[in-house]
Every structure is written in C-alpha cells, then in structure tokens.
Design a protein around this motif. Sequence first.
Motif, mmCIF file in Angstrom:
data_model
loop_
_atom_site.group_PDB
_atom_site.id
_atom_site.type_symbol
_atom_site.label_atom_id
_atom_site.label_comp_id
_atom_site.label_asym_id
_atom_site.label_seq_id
_atom_site.Cartn_x
_atom_site.Cartn_y
_atom_site.Cartn_z
ATOM 1 N N THR A 46 3.851 6.667 1.823
ATOM 2 C CA THR A 46 2.940 6.714 0.957
ATOM 3 C C THR A 46 2.857 6.547 -0.442
ATOM 4 O OG1 THR A 46 3.170 9.055 0.776
ATOM 5 C CG2 THR A 46 2.038 8.288 2.656
ATOM 6 N N VAL A 47 1.942 6.339 -1.135
ATOM 7 C CA VAL A 47 1.926 6.002 -2.600
ATOM 8 C C VAL A 47 2.728 7.447 -3.255
ATOM 9 C CG1 VAL A 47 0.629 5.972 -4.722
ATOM 10 C CG2 VAL A 47 -0.160 4.593 -2.692
ATOM 11 N N ASP A 48 2.338 8.360 -2.748
ATOM 12 C CA ASP A 48 3.016 9.705 -3.280
ATOM 13 C C ASP A 48 4.426 9.736 -3.164
ATOM 14 O OD1 ASP A 48 0.475 10.653 -4.242
ATOM 15 O OD2 ASP A 48 0.062 11.673 -2.513
ATOM 16 N N GLN A 49 5.004 9.134 -2.154
ATOM 17 C CA GLN A 49 6.314 9.142 -1.897
ATOM 18 C C GLN A 49 7.289 8.085 -2.267
ATOM 19 O OE1 GLN A 49 5.891 8.589 2.652
ATOM 20 N NE2 GLN A 49 6.243 10.833 2.921
ATOM 21 N N ILE A 50 6.350 6.985 -3.053
ATOM 22 C CA ILE A 50 7.077 5.689 -3.504
ATOM 23 C C ILE A 50 8.013 6.248 -4.612
ATOM 24 C CG2 ILE A 50 6.807 3.770 -4.560
ATOM 25 C CD1 ILE A 50 4.355 3.183 -2.716
ATOM 26 N N PRO A 51 7.696 7.078 -5.647
ATOM 27 C CA PRO A 51 8.707 7.320 -6.744
ATOM 28 C C PRO A 51 10.027 8.009 -6.288
ATOM 29 C CG PRO A 51 6.369 8.132 -7.195
ATOM 30 C CD PRO A 51 6.283 7.709 -5.890
ATOM 31 N N ALA A 52 9.911 8.843 -5.194
ATOM 32 C CA ALA A 52 11.120 9.351 -4.808
ATOM 33 C C ALA A 52 11.715 8.381 -4.110
ATOM 34 C CB ALA A 52 10.734 10.531 -3.732
ATOM 35 N N ALA A 53 11.182 7.599 -3.404
ATOM 36 C CA ALA A 53 12.009 6.563 -2.483
ATOM 37 C C ALA A 53 12.730 5.658 -3.409
ATOM 38 C CB ALA A 53 10.915 5.555 -1.910
ATOM 39 N N ALA A 85 2.975 0.606 -5.701
ATOM 40 C CA ALA A 85 2.814 2.072 -6.476
ATOM 41 C C ALA A 85 1.520 1.775 -7.536
ATOM 42 C CB ALA A 85 4.059 2.926 -6.931
ATOM 43 N N GLN A 86 1.849 0.556 -8.343
ATOM 44 C CA GLN A 86 1.103 0.169 -9.480
ATOM 45 C C GLN A 86 -0.229 -0.079 -8.939
ATOM 46 O OE1 GLN A 86 3.274 -2.923 -11.188
ATOM 47 N NE2 GLN A 86 4.551 -1.693 -12.615
ATOM 48 N N ALA A 87 -0.396 -0.731 -7.673
ATOM 49 C CA ALA A 87 -1.669 -1.047 -7.095
ATOM 50 C C ALA A 87 -2.275 0.131 -6.521
ATOM 51 C CB ALA A 87 -1.481 -2.263 -6.216
ATOM 52 N N GLY A 88 -1.488 1.283 -6.100
ATOM 53 C CA GLY A 88 -2.102 2.490 -5.403
ATOM 54 C C GLY A 88 -2.086 2.271 -3.823
ATOM 55 N N LYS A 89 -1.141 1.464 -3.493
ATOM 56 C CA LYS A 89 -1.189 0.850 -1.862
ATOM 57 C C LYS A 89 -0.021 1.831 -1.238
ATOM 58 C CE LYS A 89 -4.777 -1.417 -2.306
ATOM 59 N NZ LYS A 89 -6.114 -1.054 -1.563
#
Length: 105
Positions: free
Chosen positions: A38-45, A95-99
């Motif tokens: 998910t978008v919320d999980q992307i930074p941690a990934a 992430a930048q696109a919110g997808k």
Amino acid sequence: MIYKFKSQAAAEVIMLQANGEQMLSIIGKEPSVQGIVTVDQIPAAIAALDAAIEVHEAAVAKRREHPELVVEVEGDSVRLRDRAAPFIDLLKTSAQAGKDVVWGI
C-alpha cells in the motif's frame, strides 16, 4: 515462474521467481501468488531495500578486501543495488502518485 509488480503510476517490473521472492522478503512480505504494497507501506519498503543494499555491499567489500575469509553474500553475481533499482523506482513513482503496488505471478 515470474513476478509482475504493477502500479497505475508506472510500467510493470518483471522478475524471476527467486528475485521477486527476495524483494518481497526484504520488504517484509510473504511470497505469494498475489499481494499489495500500500501507499502507506511504501516508505518502509524503500527503507528496507536501502538497508539490505548497504548490508549486501558491505559483505561484498569485506570479501574483496579479505579474500581468505568466507563471507556469505546472498544471491548471484548481480549486485542487489542493480537488481532492486527498477523495483525501488516503481515504489517511489507509485508513492509520489499516491498509488499502491500490486504483484501477481
């Protein structure tokens, strides 16, 4: 078998099974037939992939500096940085696109 990582924000990234499973393992996802980052999980990934790249490169450097030592380096002769780069780009663009990023086999 191959993994296809897809997002509505970018072109898909295709990886062989072993490489796809390695990426999923690094980001804390169970290898499966399909799934989602998910978008919320992307930074941690992305942070997990960056950390794994640092560890991998340190092990390669140690092996190069001390050839007499046995140093385990996971994977094949392709650097993790190079292998993960398209996946990291997909995650950042998404992430930048919110997808979300999804995968399937």
